[in-house]
Scaffold this motif. Sequence first.
Motif, short mmCIF file in Angstrom:
data_model
loop_
_atom_site.label_atom_id
_atom_site.label_comp_id
_atom_site.label_asym_id
_atom_site.label_seq_id
_atom_site.Cartn_x
_atom_site.Cartn_y
_atom_site.Cartn_z
N GLU A 1 3.23 13.46 -10.01
CA GLU A 1 4.32 14.39 -10.33
C GLU A 1 4.68 14.32 -11.81
O GLU A 1 4.89 15.34 -12.46
CB GLU A 1 5.56 14.07 -9.48
CG GLU A 1 5.45 14.59 -8.06
CD GLU A 1 6.37 13.84 -7.12
OE1 GLU A 1 7.36 13.26 -7.59
OE2 GLU A 1 6.07 13.82 -5.92
N THR B 1 2.41 17.80 -18.20
CA THR B 1 1.55 18.95 -18.49
C THR B 1 2.39 20.20 -18.70
O THR B 1 2.12 20.99 -19.59
CB THR B 1 0.55 19.16 -17.34
OG1 THR B 1 -0.15 17.93 -17.15
CG2 THR B 1 -0.44 20.24 -17.65
N ARG B 2 3.42 20.34 -17.85
CA ARG B 2 4.30 21.51 -18.01
C ARG B 2 4.99 21.48 -19.38
O ARG B 2 5.13 22.48 -20.05
CB ARG B 2 5.35 21.54 -16.89
CG ARG B 2 4.93 22.41 -15.71
CD ARG B 2 6.09 22.62 -14.76
NE ARG B 2 6.47 21.38 -14.08
CZ ARG B 2 5.86 20.93 -13.00
NH1 ARG B 2 4.88 21.62 -12.46
NH2 ARG B 2 6.24 19.80 -12.44
N ARG C 1 1.96 9.01 -6.06
CA ARG C 1 2.55 10.35 -5.92
C ARG C 1 3.49 10.65 -7.07
O ARG C 1 3.46 11.71 -7.67
CB ARG C 1 3.31 10.46 -4.59
CG ARG C 1 2.41 10.71 -3.40
CD ARG C 1 3.20 11.33 -2.27
NE ARG C 1 4.15 10.40 -1.69
CZ ARG C 1 3.88 9.56 -0.70
NH1 ARG C 1 2.67 9.55 -0.18
NH2 ARG C 1 4.79 8.75 -0.22
N GLN C 2 4.31 9.64 -7.41
CA GLN C 2 5.24 9.83 -8.52
C GLN C 2 4.48 10.03 -9.83
O GLN C 2 4.85 10.86 -10.66
CB GLN C 2 6.15 8.61 -8.66
CG GLN C 2 7.36 8.69 -7.73
CD GLN C 2 8.31 7.51 -7.94
OE1 GLN C 2 8.35 6.91 -8.99
NE2 GLN C 2 9.05 7.19 -6.91
N ASP D 1 2.69 22.57 -22.11
CA ASP D 1 2.10 23.89 -21.92
C ASP D 1 2.07 24.64 -23.26
O ASP D 1 3.09 24.69 -23.96
CB ASP D 1 2.94 24.67 -20.90
CG ASP D 1 2.33 26.01 -20.61
OD1 ASP D 1 1.23 26.03 -20.05
OD2 ASP D 1 2.94 27.04 -20.97
N PRO D 2 0.92 25.21 -23.62
CA PRO D 2 0.81 25.86 -24.92
C PRO D 2 1.85 26.97 -25.12
O PRO D 2 2.33 27.17 -26.23
CB PRO D 2 -0.60 26.46 -24.93
CG PRO D 2 -1.30 25.93 -23.76
CD PRO D 2 -0.34 25.23 -22.87
N LYS E 1 0.84 -1.20 0.00
CA LYS E 1 0.00 0.00 0.00
C LYS E 1 0.87 1.25 0.00
O LYS E 1 0.60 2.22 -0.71
CB LYS E 1 -0.92 0.01 1.23
CG LYS E 1 -2.22 -0.73 1.04
CD LYS E 1 -3.07 -0.54 2.27
CE LYS E 1 -4.30 -1.39 2.25
NZ LYS E 1 -4.94 -1.41 3.58
N ALA E 2 1.91 1.21 0.84
CA ALA E 2 2.83 2.35 0.90
C ALA E 2 3.48 2.56 -0.46
O ALA E 2 3.62 3.69 -0.94
CB ALA E 2 3.88 2.13 1.97
N GLU F 1 2.71 13.38 -14.18
CA GLU F 1 1.60 13.96 -14.92
C GLU F 1 1.72 15.48 -14.97
O GLU F 1 1.54 16.11 -16.02
CB GLU F 1 0.28 13.56 -14.23
CG GLU F 1 -0.95 13.87 -15.05
CD GLU F 1 -2.22 13.44 -14.33
OE1 GLU F 1 -2.24 13.43 -13.08
OE2 GLU F 1 -3.19 13.10 -15.02
N ALA F 2 2.08 16.06 -13.81
CA ALA F 2 2.26 17.51 -13.75
C ALA F 2 3.43 17.94 -14.63
O ALA F 2 3.37 18.95 -15.32
CB ALA F 2 2.47 17.95 -12.30
N GLU G 1 0.99 4.06 -2.83
CA GLU G 1 0.83 5.50 -2.60
C GLU G 1 2.03 6.27 -3.14
O GLU G 1 1.89 7.34 -3.72
CB GLU G 1 0.63 5.79 -1.12
CG GLU G 1 -0.81 5.53 -0.70
CD GLU G 1 -1.07 5.79 0.77
OE1 GLU G 1 -0.24 6.48 1.40
OE2 GLU G 1 -2.09 5.29 1.28
N GLN G 2 3.21 5.69 -2.94
CA GLN G 2 4.42 6.34 -3.43
C GLN G 2 4.38 6.44 -4.96
O GLN G 2 4.69 7.48 -5.54
CB GLN G 2 5.63 5.51 -2.99
CG GLN G 2 6.95 6.22 -3.15
CD GLN G 2 8.11 5.29 -2.84
OE1 GLN G 2 7.97 4.06 -2.89
NE2 GLN G 2 9.23 5.86 -2.50
#
Lengths: 110, 571
Positions: free
Chosen positions: A71, A77-78, A67-68, A81-82, A59-60, A73-74, A63-64
């Motif tokens: 990150e 997305t960056r 989280r990765q 960025d258009p 489970k840990a 995904e973000a 979750e890790q």
Amino acid sequence: MAQQKLRISQSWSRAKLRLRMRSLRGWAVVLLVAAFVGAAQLIQASQAARAGREIEQLKARQEQLARQNAELEAELTRLRDPRRLEQRARELGFVPATGEQVEYLPVPIR
Amino acid sequence: MNQTPRGRLVVIVAGLAAAALFVLGRLVMLQVAQHAEFERLAQGVQVIYRDVWPDRGRIFDRNGNLLAGNITDYRVGASPRLIADADRAAQELAQFLDRPVEDLAASLKRKEAPYVLLAVPVQSQVGRAIEALDLNGIQLEPLVRRTYPHGRLASHLLGFVGLDRQGYGGVEAYYQRELAGEPALSPTRHDPLGQSLGPRPKPGLDLILTLDLDIQYVAETTLARALQDTGAKSGTVIVMDPRTGAILAMASLPDYDPNVPPTRADEDVRRNPAISDQYEPGSVFKILTMAIALDQGVVTPQTTYTDLGFVEIGGALIRNWDGRVYGEQDMTGLLAHSLNVGAALVASWIGPDRFYAGLQRFGIGQPTGVDLANEASGILRLPGDEDWHEADLATNAFGQGVAVTPLQMITAVAAVANHGVMMQPHVVKETVQDGVHHVNVPRPSPYAPQGQVISPQAADQLRAMLAEAVKREIRRAQVPGYAIAGKTGTAQIARPGGFYDPEKTIASFIGFFPVDEPQAIILVKLDEPTSSEWGSLTAAPVFKALAERIAVILEIPPDEVRKVAEDGGGN
């Protein structure tokens, strides 16, 4: 007569011992079964505890990884960025298309 | 004593049996009889109860581009008693933490402290690098943080999330309940894994917006260029699909970075002008006056009047924007030349009862009910109100003495584009729970009526008139290949005390295309432009630049191509 008494007494003692031994064997069997059941229960409990621990670790880890994943995904997305894409496209010599520059092909509907 | 081997064996077996029985009995006592008590004692040591918060729901644009998500920072701490070599640990940590080695070493040598905080917040990459050092006694606690990967893009529409996990402004505030999920008071094991043992919190819903990231970007960059070119101090652009009320873009400048915590200084910038700021719309309001007149059968497109350059209504002398006399004009000429005298006359023909009832049908003076936080209602004084005067009928006809939000204005004009049917403006298209998409039904506004606000015939007539007006008089709004219907507005700015600023104006343009079946309606509003005060010279070119790009993004073929396709597909 005395010898006969002795033999009877010895036979009696042996019979008593045999009876006691038989009874002890019964107790030993009960104890063995109880020990076996106890050991089985302990093994099972320890396996359950180990499995529980593994589940918690997984489970840990899950979750890790989540989280990765968030990150990454973000970050993706960056990178998409258009503002960044437009800058890169302009560097490569592209310009925004106008409506008149787009070729539309009417498709007949039969 | 029985000294025979068998006797001794019996004694040993009996002893072992007694010992086994004792152990077994004790086991039974501990594991069965006293189980509950020991479990309680163990939990008291190993488990703490705390609120476990779920990850906040993410926000995507209509094409699945992430607009708001969550990333993890870390709180780095240490248990000094578990650290064997504090100097070495400090040296290794100093590579990643913004603290001097000596400072870190001093913290790590405080053996009397059970825990020392080393740094917070630490970015995820740094956190993972520290984790990889595998230093005994160093603890990393994850801290989930809201992130907006596109920075300032659509900041007013999205809003932001405070440290209290509460959304402020925009979608974040309006959909706080859906996005936040439900926390659970959960027993959590007090060990390095910190696993929650109890009920899992209910995660927040993901939201799919109607917003189009590309159109939003084009709107913001075009608006930024317009502010530079015109010297306007601020501005707003809204792009909407008039057929559905879906908002495709909502941009206002100046904006802010929602990733940066708010300060007192940027409070004003964080308000969304598109829905929270009220302004006198000026001549774009003539669209509504004409719509009501056509709907009520008071005028037709061919109705004429003689424009003398002034008219007196309710004691107020109304003049045209340029003071000129325009002579005989039909209703299209009134719109093309944006004649105040004509609009005031038309309003007087409609009469106050029907005029104000019509404006209320268009939602003027009431919030639209858009699913964004902090919407203003605008101001519409009505006959019977203490501060209403007969002259208001005339001035309201051309957008003075009435206040609207940009969203109210575009929503009302969108009804004209959509055959007289007004749609509920909205920004959330779908919600996603456990991977399952649900269409988000916009909550109907308790204020603004939707539906058929004017007849389809009146709407279609007005659409053609607005297209003709752009063709005749608003060259700067014309887009090659597309007929455009629209109207400029140049409004004076009311100052406290009831006076108009003699120099500053709000320049605006609302237009839509394709005229025969509108797919996009665009509002451009520039506050206090300095290059020119007129909407036709400042806002109209911004509309043109936007429409050209949006036509490509939405794949709207030029009118000729669509006509060919409709006539038989190019055979």
